[in-house]
Design a protein around this motif. Structure first.
Motif, PDB file in Angstrom:
ATOM      1  N   PHE A 260     -42.856  45.971   5.088  1.00 28.90           N
ATOM      2  CA  PHE A 260     -42.164  45.645   6.334  1.00 28.90           C
ATOM      3  C   PHE A 260     -40.774  45.081   6.090  1.00 28.90           C
ATOM      4  O   PHE A 260     -40.609  44.080   5.398  1.00 28.90           O
ATOM      5  CB  PHE A 260     -42.999  44.629   7.125  1.00 28.90           C
TER       6      PHE A 260
ATOM      7  N   VAL B 183     -37.049  39.473   1.129  1.00 26.61           N
ATOM      8  CA  VAL B 183     -35.636  39.222   1.459  1.00 26.61           C
ATOM      9  C   VAL B 183     -35.418  37.772   1.879  1.00 26.61           C
ATOM     10  O   VAL B 183     -34.423  37.137   1.498  1.00 26.61           O
ATOM     11  CB  VAL B 183     -35.126  40.217   2.546  1.00 26.61           C
TER      12      VAL B 183
ATOM     13  N   ASP C 130     -54.168  36.148  -0.227  1.00 22.32           N
ATOM     14  CA  ASP C 130     -54.243  35.958   1.220  1.00 22.32           C
ATOM     15  C   ASP C 130     -53.474  34.677   1.559  1.00 22.32           C
ATOM     16  O   ASP C 130     -53.602  33.667   0.859  1.00 22.32           O
ATOM     17  CB  ASP C 130     -55.708  35.840   1.649  1.00 22.32           C
ATOM     18  N   ALA C 131     -52.699  34.715   2.623  1.00 20.07           N
ATOM     19  CA  ALA C 131     -51.827  33.583   2.961  1.00 20.07           C
ATOM     20  C   ALA C 131     -52.614  32.283   3.108  1.00 20.07           C
ATOM     21  O   ALA C 131     -52.176  31.231   2.628  1.00 20.07           O
ATOM     22  CB  ALA C 131     -51.072  33.893   4.263  1.00 20.07           C
TER      23      ALA C 131
HETATM   24  N1  SAM Z   1     -41.097  37.464   6.271  1.00 19.24           N
HETATM   25  C1  SAM Z   1     -40.677  38.840   6.086  1.00 19.24           C
HETATM   26  C2  SAM Z   1     -39.183  38.984   6.350  1.00 19.24           C
HETATM   27  O1  SAM Z   1     -38.506  38.004   6.750  1.00 19.24           O
HETATM   28  O2  SAM Z   1     -38.665  40.099   6.168  1.00 19.24           O
HETATM   29  C3  SAM Z   1     -41.476  39.810   6.943  1.00 19.24           C
HETATM   30  C4  SAM Z   1     -42.972  39.623   6.879  1.00 19.24           C
HETATM   31  S1  SAM Z   1     -43.921  40.820   7.766  1.00 19.24           S
HETATM   32  C5  SAM Z   1     -43.571  40.476   9.426  1.00 19.24           C
HETATM   33  C6  SAM Z   1     -45.564  40.231   7.555  1.00 19.24           C
HETATM   34  C7  SAM Z   1     -46.137  40.430   6.152  1.00 19.24           C
HETATM   35  O3  SAM Z   1     -47.378  39.724   6.070  1.00 19.24           O
HETATM   36  C8  SAM Z   1     -46.442  41.859   5.771  1.00 19.24           C
HETATM   37  O4  SAM Z   1     -45.698  42.188   4.632  1.00 19.24           O
HETATM   38  C9  SAM Z   1     -47.963  41.869   5.470  1.00 19.24           C
HETATM   39  O5  SAM Z   1     -48.299  42.670   4.351  1.00 19.24           O
HETATM   40  C10 SAM Z   1     -48.239  40.422   5.184  1.00 19.24           C
HETATM   41  N2  SAM Z   1     -49.608  39.958   5.477  1.00 19.24           N
HETATM   42  C11 SAM Z   1     -50.386  40.250   6.541  1.00 19.24           C
HETATM   43  N3  SAM Z   1     -51.539  39.565   6.493  1.00 19.24           N
HETATM   44  C12 SAM Z   1     -51.482  38.785   5.376  1.00 19.24           C
HETATM   45  C13 SAM Z   1     -52.357  37.818   4.799  1.00 19.24           C
HETATM   46  N4  SAM Z   1     -53.522  37.516   5.362  1.00 19.24           N
HETATM   47  N5  SAM Z   1     -51.961  37.197   3.677  1.00 19.24           N
HETATM   48  C14 SAM Z   1     -50.767  37.490   3.089  1.00 19.24           C
HETATM   49  N6  SAM Z   1     -49.906  38.407   3.590  1.00 19.24           N
HETATM   50  C15 SAM Z   1     -50.256  39.039   4.718  1.00 19.24           C
END
Ligand code: SAM
Length: 383
Positions: free
Chosen positions: A35, A74, A121-122
């Motif tokens: 993303f 980024v 995982d976050a």
């Molecule tokens: N922060 C980034 C930026 O400023 O460009 C964009 C982040 S994007 C909106 C959300 C991201 O969260 C995705 O890359 C996705 O793979 C990741 N993601 C979704 N669920 C997650 C989880 N449970 N743990 C870690 N990462 C996760």
């Protein structure tokens, strides 16, 4: 997958080539393998200014920033390069492709000794960081609602730390899907003229309620809406006295169509015997810390930020000096007039009457005032 190099802020990073992921006639960041949304430059640039301001405000040095949902990295790379006095940035993403891209971007910018990259995982990451002593800043930038990550973010952020949260479910929070908002955020939105303010206040109240349950308090430094997302940055105060203060800042917003009156009613349990329509429970305290914005934030808004980022900065600094009363729309006043009223004329009339009036960044026709709007309407119609 196809990639391109882009410049944002003071860094160059590799991101997916969005021209290969067109939906309709627009690139769709959510369809790319990792993303990346170029429009979020505003969010990222303002966040670097907020974190730099926070360091000055709290007199900190050597801070740790954690970004558990990093995408391309980024944001984490920009923090590592553009935040003065950062000693460590923790970048993380659950996706393998994202993880690899973050590592590439950290390496490319020569930031291996500042940025640590994980694939976890976050929530797991946040709990681990909490056990290891926590971070000064936690930045949650997910798809949609940040709700699943708030509780563990509050554990991972240190006392007097900063929690920054993005929510892209503006429609849900601002009254398009009220039942979904009740389910997800435990609060009822309303399609009031100031519904975008109701939305951000519901978002803050959700953070506040998690904090309260842990005996913590919160204090918003900066809040804003930019098109499809809300962004709020709040101080986390791990002290029961601040929890009590935070509780006093929860309540309801009211609005009355016949008198154009609007405002807040304190009290977390739902007030009875009111004649108004209510939205909430929501945050009724300040959305901004005016002193922070004027003395610590604005000086960190850089010339190299986009015009949009600098425009929002100016608007919120002005807005923070206005009264803590929900914004009104010029269309509420011009309703029976048969013509549009330019916002600056309305503000001029109100100031001429001796009341406060400032523009609101929430809406192109929005302004905050402590004047009686029916009176303002009479004056304008009489002109
Ligand atoms: N922060 C980034 C930026 O400023 O460009 C964009 C982040 S994007 C909106 C959300 C991201 O969260 C995705 O890359 C996705 O793979 C990741 N993601 C979704 N669920 C997650 C989880 N449970 N743990 C870690 N990462 C996760």
């Amino acid at each position: 997958y196809p990639k391109v190099e882009i410049r944002e802020g003071l860094v160059s990073v590799i991101v997916p080539d969005l021209s290969k992921y067109i939906v309709g006639n627009r690139p769709e960041p959510a369809h790319a393998p990792v993303f990346y949304n170029p429009r979020m430059e505003v969010n990222r640039s303002l966040s670097t200014a907020i974190i730099n301001g926070y360091i000055g405000y709290m007199n900190k040095a050597g801070i740790t920033i954690c970004e558990p949902l990093s995408g391309t990295g980024v944001r984490a790379v920009r923090y590592a390069r553009e935040v003065n006095g950062v000693s460590r940035v923790i970048a993380n993403d659950i996706s393998e492709r994202a993880y690899e891209l973050i590592r590439l971007n950290v390496d490319k910018n020569g930031l291996n000794d500042v940025v640590s990259v994980y694939r976890d995982d976050a929530n797991n990451l946040l709990l681990r960081l909490a056990r290891e002593g926590g971070c000064d800043v936690v930045d949650i930038d997910p798809f949609g609602s940040p709700q699943p990550f708030i509780e563990n973010s509050l554990r991972a952020v240190r006392d007097q730390g900063l929690l920054c949260v993005t929510a892209t479910d503006v429609g849900v929070l601002s009254g398009k899907y009220p039942i979904k908002c009740v389910r997800r955020y435990g609060a009822l939105p309303q399609k009031f003229p100031f519904r975008f303010e109701v939305g951000i206040r519901i978002l803050i109240s959700m953070i506040a309620r998690y904090a309260l349950s842990m005996d913590y308090g919160i204090q918003p430094l900066v809040s804003f809406l930019d098109g499809h997302y809300y962004r709020v940055c709040v101080l986390i105060l791990k002290d029961r006295a601040y929890a009590l203060e935070t509780l006093r800042n929860l309540g309801y917003a009211y609005y009355r169509l016949s008198t154009l009156q609007r405002g807040f009613i304190p009290g977390y349990p739902i007030p009875t015997n009111t004649r108004y329509r209510l939205a909430g429970p929501l945050w009724i305290g300040n959305l901004w810390d005016a002193e922070f914005l004027m003395n610590h934030f604005m000086s960190n808004v850089k010339d190299y930020f986009s015009d949009r980022a600098r425009e929002i900065s100016k608007l919120i600094v002005e807005e923070a000096l206005g009264p803590n009363i929900p914004y009104a729309l010029t269309t509420e006043i011009s309703r029976d007039l048969g013509r549009e009223l330019p916002i600056n004329d309305v503000i001029g009339v109100i100031r001429g009457l001796g009341y406060q009036a400032v523009r609101s960044h929430f809406h192109i026709k929005g302004f905050r005032t402590n004047a009686d709007l029916l009176r303002v309407r009479e004056v304008i119609i009489g002109k």
